[in-house]
Scaffold this active site. Structure first.
Site, PDB file in Angstrom:
ATOM      1  N   HIS A 149       0.772  -1.194   0.057  1.00 42.55           N
ATOM      2  CA  HIS A 149       0.087  -0.159   0.037  1.00 42.55           C
ATOM      3  C   HIS A 149       1.009   1.137  -0.083  1.00 42.55           C
ATOM      4  O   HIS A 149       0.366   2.352   0.267  1.00 42.55           O
ATOM      5  CB  HIS A 149      -1.167   0.057   1.104  1.00 42.55           C
ATOM      6  CG  HIS A 149      -2.099  -1.127   1.066  1.00 42.55           C
ATOM      7  ND1 HIS A 149      -2.866  -1.615   1.885  1.00 42.55           N
ATOM      8  CD2 HIS A 149      -2.541  -1.427  -0.051  1.00 42.55           C
ATOM      9  CE1 HIS A 149      -3.726  -2.588   1.579  1.00 42.55           C
ATOM     10  NE2 HIS A 149      -3.525  -2.670   0.410  1.00 42.55           N
ATOM     11  N   CYS A 153       4.366  13.641  -7.798  1.00 48.94           N
ATOM     12  CA  CYS A 153       3.373  14.648  -8.597  1.00 48.94           C
ATOM     13  C   CYS A 153       2.378  13.746  -9.376  1.00 48.94           C
ATOM     14  O   CYS A 153       2.798  12.799  -9.890  1.00 48.94           O
ATOM     15  CB  CYS A 153       4.469  15.473  -9.549  1.00 48.94           C
ATOM     16  SG  CYS A 153       3.464  16.358 -10.615  1.00 48.94           S
ATOM     17  N   CYS A 199       3.160  14.812 -13.460  1.00 50.62           N
ATOM     18  CA  CYS A 199       4.268  14.429 -14.263  1.00 50.62           C
ATOM     19  C   CYS A 199       4.961  12.928 -13.500  1.00 50.62           C
ATOM     20  O   CYS A 199       5.961  12.575 -13.983  1.00 50.62           O
ATOM     21  CB  CYS A 199       5.234  15.402 -14.228  1.00 50.62           C
ATOM     22  SG  CYS A 199       6.006  15.943 -12.824  1.00 50.62           S
ATOM     23  N   GLY A 235      -1.446  -9.500  12.664  1.00 46.53           N
ATOM     24  CA  GLY A 235      -2.391  -8.073  13.065  1.00 46.53           C
ATOM     25  C   GLY A 235      -2.993  -7.326  11.816  1.00 46.53           C
ATOM     26  O   GLY A 235      -2.652  -6.344  11.682  1.00 46.53           O
ATOM     27  N   ASN A 246      -3.095 -12.463  16.400  1.00 47.84           N
ATOM     28  CA  ASN A 246      -3.860 -11.088  16.330  1.00 47.84           C
ATOM     29  C   ASN A 246      -4.867 -11.065  17.614  1.00 47.84           C
ATOM     30  O   ASN A 246      -4.777 -12.223  18.460  1.00 47.84           O
ATOM     31  CB  ASN A 246      -5.145 -11.416  15.323  1.00 47.84           C
ATOM     32  CG  ASN A 246      -5.725 -10.309  14.898  1.00 47.84           C
ATOM     33  OD1 ASN A 246      -6.415  -9.516  15.554  1.00 47.84           O
ATOM     34  ND2 ASN A 246      -5.989  -9.911  13.626  1.00 47.84           N
ATOM     35  N   GLU A 278      -7.710 -11.067  17.974  1.00 52.63           N
ATOM     36  CA  GLU A 278      -8.941 -11.698  17.747  1.00 52.63           C
ATOM     37  C   GLU A 278      -9.362 -12.674  16.656  1.00 52.63           C
ATOM     38  O   GLU A 278      -8.182 -12.434  15.882  1.00 52.63           O
ATOM     39  CB  GLU A 278     -10.271 -10.898  17.876  1.00 52.63           C
ATOM     40  CG  GLU A 278     -10.163  -9.769  17.006  1.00 52.63           C
ATOM     41  CD  GLU A 278     -11.007  -8.445  17.083  1.00 52.63           C
ATOM     42  OE1 GLU A 278     -11.523  -8.288  18.200  1.00 52.63           O
ATOM     43  OE2 GLU A 278     -11.415  -7.889  16.113  1.00 52.63           O
TER      44      GLU A 278
HETATM   45  P1  OAD Z   1      -7.269  -3.308  10.359  1.00 52.97           P
HETATM   46  O1  OAD Z   1      -7.268  -1.822  11.149  1.00 52.97           O
HETATM   47  O2  OAD Z   1      -8.283  -3.629   9.502  1.00 52.97           O
HETATM   48  O3  OAD Z   1      -7.002  -4.442  11.463  1.00 52.97           O
HETATM   49  C1  OAD Z   1      -6.047  -4.348  12.334  1.00 52.97           C
HETATM   50  C2  OAD Z   1      -6.111  -5.767  12.854  1.00 52.97           C
HETATM   51  O4  OAD Z   1      -5.028  -5.722  14.031  1.00 52.97           O
HETATM   52  C3  OAD Z   1      -7.387  -6.181  13.540  1.00 52.97           C
HETATM   53  O5  OAD Z   1      -7.730  -7.436  13.340  1.00 52.97           O
HETATM   54  C4  OAD Z   1      -6.855  -6.058  15.280  1.00 52.97           C
HETATM   55  O6  OAD Z   1      -7.427  -7.223  16.079  1.00 52.97           O
HETATM   56  C5  OAD Z   1      -5.481  -6.453  15.129  1.00 52.97           C
HETATM   57  N1  OAD Z   1      -4.688  -5.913  16.259  1.00 52.97           N
HETATM   58  C6  OAD Z   1      -4.648  -4.837  16.800  1.00 52.97           C
HETATM   59  N2  OAD Z   1      -3.859  -4.583  17.686  1.00 52.97           N
HETATM   60  C7  OAD Z   1      -3.263  -5.698  17.650  1.00 52.97           C
HETATM   61  C8  OAD Z   1      -1.993  -6.043  18.480  1.00 52.97           C
HETATM   62  N3  OAD Z   1      -1.236  -5.341  19.311  1.00 52.97           N
HETATM   63  N4  OAD Z   1      -1.355  -7.180  18.237  1.00 52.97           N
HETATM   64  C9  OAD Z   1      -1.867  -8.078  17.244  1.00 52.97           C
HETATM   65  N5  OAD Z   1      -3.080  -7.710  16.544  1.00 52.97           N
HETATM   66  C10 OAD Z   1      -3.644  -6.502  16.759  1.00 52.97           C
HETATM   67  O7  OAD Z   1      -5.994  -3.112   9.420  1.00 52.97           O
HETATM   68  P2  OAD Z   1      -5.283  -3.774   8.308  1.00 52.97           P
HETATM   69  O8  OAD Z   1      -5.675  -5.185   8.215  1.00 52.97           O
HETATM   70  O9  OAD Z   1      -3.895  -3.490   8.035  1.00 52.97           O
HETATM   71  O10 OAD Z   1      -5.554   0.335   3.501  1.00 52.97           O
HETATM   72  O11 OAD Z   1      -6.040  -2.894   7.258  1.00 52.97           O
HETATM   73  C11 OAD Z   1      -5.817  -3.209   5.818  1.00 52.97           C
HETATM   74  C12 OAD Z   1      -6.048  -1.899   5.025  1.00 52.97           C
HETATM   75  O12 OAD Z   1      -7.245  -1.299   5.371  1.00 52.97           O
HETATM   76  C13 OAD Z   1      -4.958  -0.799   5.515  1.00 52.97           C
HETATM   77  O13 OAD Z   1      -3.671  -1.260   4.737  1.00 52.97           O
HETATM   78  C14 OAD Z   1      -5.362   0.189   4.750  1.00 52.97           C
HETATM   79  C15 OAD Z   1      -6.951   0.148   5.534  1.00 52.97           C
HETATM   80  O14 OAD Z   1      -7.749   0.876   4.852  1.00 52.97           O
HETATM   81  C16 OAD Z   1      -5.049   1.443   2.686  1.00 52.97           C
HETATM   82  O15 OAD Z   1      -4.669   2.381   3.323  1.00 52.97           O
HETATM   83  C17 OAD Z   1      -5.152   1.332   1.096  1.00 52.97           C
HETATM   84 ZN    ZN Z   2       5.079  17.256 -11.798  1.00 53.53          ZN
END
Ligand code: OAD
Ligand code: ZN
Length: 248
Positions: A119, A127, A130, A186, A212, A214
């Site tokens: 991501h 930019c 360009c 996570g 995770n 959960e």
């Molecule tokens: P999420 O916020 O969807 O999920 C975070 C996960 O981490 C959840 O399942 C939590 O239970 C778990 N979690 C939280 N704290 C933790 C800890 N200390 N140890 C272990 N697990 C823990 O995040 P992503 O799955 O990364 O996209 O989300 C995917 C994408 O959605 C991101 O890359 C972003 C977002 O919109 C873009 O920006 C394109």
């Molecule tokens: Zn430019």
């Protein structure tokens, strides 16, 4: 009592290629908020207003203000024991690759050598007109940064509705295909195409271990799940591995 059962210990200790697929949860203990879950930022803010190209064109000021805030959080954060342990795996395994959905650069800062960023990376900008890259610090002081060509500069992160960087995705898929052990750490595993990498690993016979707080969408494909904080569980797993290697 040990955390790893015999099968899991055997699978990890005999692995040649270990892949970590990570999400926002791996950086939560560094103080970077996750997107979903109890404290998730998408509970309060709307992704369609902030993480979307049309939103940026309509209101670059607001999107930049939000990214300025996020850049500051990232700059002020440090890798936590989860990132460090993932990096430490490189000491014992010939091939350790990280596939991350995070844009915070913390895996590299912790010392991981091979990192595929699906991501993008919040420390880079480009930019929109360009495509010139601006990798140095962009100063945003209530004026949207502009390129020499006059085009708007945006952060190099993937927004909703945008394609993932193809080369990073291809290399991530290849790594998943060749992995013996595939850790999912996570991530809620709901955002595609990133989450499809999990199934590539599964279909190619990797032993899947999830860490995770959960159960998630990935739990049903995991061979083994550990529920708790990544910054606690990963060091415990690594300690048991070390004990195993050192008593051989
Ligand atoms: P999420 O916020 O969807 O999920 C975070 C996960 O981490 C959840 O399942 C939590 O239970 C778990 N979690 C939280 N704290 C933790 C800890 N200390 N140890 C272990 N697990 C823990 O995040 P992503 O799955 O990364 O996209 O989300 C995917 C994408 O959605 C991101 O890359 C972003 C977002 O919109 C873009 O920006 C394109
Ligand atoms: Zn430019």
């Amino acid at each position: 009592m040990s955390l790893l059962d015999d099968k899991t210990l055997k699978k990890i200790s005999s692995a040649k290629s270990v892949v970590f697929f990570t999400g926002a949860g791996v950086s939560a203990e560094s103080g970077i908020p996750t997107f979903r879950g109890k404290e998730g930022i998408w509970n309060k803010l709307k992704p369609e207003e902030l993480a979307n190209f049309d939103a940026f064109l309509n209101n670059p000021q607001m999107v930049w203000e939000w990214y300025k805030h996020r850049k500051e959080i990232v700059h002020n954060s440090q890798p936590n024991p989860a990132h460090k342990t993932i990096s430490d795996f490189q000491l014992f395994f010939p091939e350790v690759k990280v596939i991350t959905q995070n844009i915070d650069n913390l895996h590299r800062r912790a010392g991981s050598k091979i990192v595929f960023e699906l991501h993008g990376n919040i420390e880079r900008n480009y930019c929109v007109k360009c495509k010139t890259f601006y990798n140095d610090e962009i100063i945003f002081n209530y004026e949207v940064p502009k390129c020499k060509c006059g085009g708007l500069i945006r952060p190099d992160v993937v927004w909703f509705g945008e394609y993932l960087p193809q080369d990073e995705f291809d290399r991530a898929e290849e790594a998943a295909k060749n992995s013996d052990v595939f850790f999912i750490v996570g991530t809620s595993a709901v955002v595609y195409p990133a989450a499809s990498i999990i199934f590539v690993a599964k279909e190619n016979g990797a032993y899947i271990i999830e860490i995770n707080l959960e159960r998630t969408e990935a739990s049903s494909v995991a061979d083994k799940s550990f529920f708790g904080e990544a910054g606690k569980i990963l060091p415990l797993i690594f300690q048991e591995l070390k004990d195993h290697f050192f008593t051989l």
